[in-house]
Design a protein around this motif. Structure first.
Motif, PDB file in Angstrom:
ATOM      1  N   ASP A  30       7.673  11.278   4.050  1.00  0.00           N
ATOM      2  CA  ASP A  30       7.803  10.053   3.251  1.00  0.00           C
ATOM      3  C   ASP A  30       8.661   8.998   3.956  1.00  0.00           C
ATOM      4  O   ASP A  30       8.372   7.803   3.890  1.00  0.00           O
ATOM      5  CB  ASP A  30       8.410  10.386   1.886  1.00  0.00           C
ATOM      6  N   SER A  31       9.693   9.321   4.632  1.00  0.00           N
ATOM      7  CA  SER A  31      10.593   8.357   5.274  1.00  0.00           C
ATOM      8  C   SER A  31       9.882   7.609   6.411  1.00  0.00           C
ATOM      9  O   SER A  31      10.060   6.403   6.594  1.00  0.00           O
ATOM     10  CB  SER A  31      11.828   9.073   5.812  1.00  0.00           C
ATOM     11  N   SER A  32       9.029   8.290   7.171  1.00  0.00           N
ATOM     12  CA  SER A  32       8.291   7.650   8.256  1.00  0.00           C
ATOM     13  C   SER A  32       7.291   6.632   7.713  1.00  0.00           C
ATOM     14  O   SER A  32       7.133   5.531   8.246  1.00  0.00           O
ATOM     15  CB  SER A  32       7.563   8.713   9.089  1.00  0.00           C
ATOM     16  N   LEU A  33       6.630   6.968   6.635  1.00  0.00           N
ATOM     17  CA  LEU A  33       5.658   6.051   6.020  1.00  0.00           C
ATOM     18  C   LEU A  33       6.355   4.799   5.477  1.00  0.00           C
ATOM     19  O   LEU A  33       5.858   3.675   5.628  1.00  0.00           O
ATOM     20  CB  LEU A  33       4.915   6.793   4.901  1.00  0.00           C
ATOM     21  N   GLU A  34       7.490   4.985   4.855  1.00  0.00           N
ATOM     22  CA  GLU A  34       8.229   3.849   4.317  1.00  0.00           C
ATOM     23  C   GLU A  34       8.664   2.899   5.424  1.00  0.00           C
ATOM     24  O   GLU A  34       8.618   1.671   5.270  1.00  0.00           O
ATOM     25  CB  GLU A  34       9.445   4.351   3.536  1.00  0.00           C
ATOM     26  N   GLU A  38       7.669  -1.018   5.761  1.00  0.00           N
ATOM     27  CA  GLU A  38       8.695  -2.053   5.863  1.00  0.00           C
ATOM     28  C   GLU A  38       8.458  -2.934   7.094  1.00  0.00           C
ATOM     29  O   GLU A  38       8.625  -4.155   7.052  1.00  0.00           O
ATOM     30  CB  GLU A  38      10.071  -1.410   5.924  1.00  0.00           C
ATOM     31  N   THR A  39       8.034  -2.311   8.213  1.00  0.00           N
ATOM     32  CA  THR A  39       7.755  -3.087   9.434  1.00  0.00           C
ATOM     33  C   THR A  39       6.596  -4.054   9.222  1.00  0.00           C
ATOM     34  O   THR A  39       6.642  -5.223   9.614  1.00  0.00           O
ATOM     35  CB  THR A  39       7.428  -2.129  10.592  1.00  0.00           C
TER      36      THR A  39
END
Length: 258
Positions: A30-34, A38-39
């Motif tokens: 989940d953190s990588s997708l977020e 954001e980018t």
């Protein structure tokens, strides 16, 4: 025996159920997708801001261009009004000169001229001397005022002649030739009037009075019964100055002659 078969059946049922169960789902990071989302959002926001700034600059430039265009149109309109007023003034002066040169109005002038005929040579000499003593602009203004203000048309003729002799290269020379030609025209001195108009036409191609002089030259030839030459001059006015008042007058003359 029956229990043994039942046990085998149950084992087969449970085995099939186990095989049919879905495979375990692997959790996504989940953190990588977020971070990726954001980018993308930052890139989109940056592009949107840039587009807004560019649009604002374009709006400002368009506003400046419209303001400059409006100023230019205003100046062009004011210039056209000045030129139109000048043309109207010339036409009005021509009409006044022609009206006072008619037989009903020139008789008193002729009587007065006969009563003072002995003084005419001296008057001409005085005019030439006075013109030589005046500056270029003052000499021209004096000649014009003899027409517009004093209504001394006969005195204006030697005044313009003296001016042209004293200041042959003056910037007022084209207009002086036109005035002199008009004064001689009104006295029906066709040859002398035509010489003045022809001088203006040939020597001063950029003069604002050239179209009028060309038309008057055609009228002179018409009065002298040189109809072919008159038609040629009227056509020349229409060709070289199609949007001028002289062109409209020339067109009317041509239609009347045909």
């Amino acid at each position: 025996m029956i229990n043994h078969k039942l046990a085998i059946s149950l084992m087969l049922v449970f085995g099939a159920a186990a095989n049919a169960a879905p495979a375990p789902v692997t959790d996504v990071n989940d953190s990588s997708l977020e971070r990726r989302l954001e980018t993308i959002e930052r890139v989109l926001e940056s592009r949107t801001d840039m587009q807004h700034r560019l649009q604002q600059q374009l709006d400002e430039m368009q506003s400046d261009v419209q303001e400059m265009r409006g100023t230019l149109e205003l100046h062009n309109h004011q210039l056209e009004k000045v030129l139109e007023r000048q043309r109207e003034l010339y036409l009005e002066i021509d009409r006044r000169i022609e009206s006072v040169s008619s037989p009903t109005t020139t008789t008193p002038t002729a009587v007065a001229g006969n009563a003072n005929s002995a003084q005419q040579p001296a008057t001409g000499a005085i005019v030439a001397t006075q013109t030589a003593d005046l500056s270029e602009s003052d000499a021209y203004d004096k000649a014009v005022n003899l027409i517009l203000r004093d209504k001394q048309y006969d005195l204006a003729i030697p005044q313009f002649q003296s001016f042209l002799k004293t200041y042959p290269n003056s910037s007022y020379a084209p207009n002086a030739h036109y005035w002199l030609g008009q004064l001689l025209f009104n006295k029906q001195e066709w040859v002398s009037a035509g010489e003045q108009f022809e001088t203006l036409v040939k020597r001063y191609p950029d003069s604002s009075k050239r179209a009028d002089a060309l038309f008057k030259l055609g009228v002179v030839e018409q009065r002298r019964d040189n109809l072919a030459k008159a038609k040629q001059l009227f056509q020349q006015v229409m060709t070289e100055y199609p949007d001028s008042s002289s062109s409209r007058l020339a067109d009317a003359r041509l239609k009347a002659m045909n």
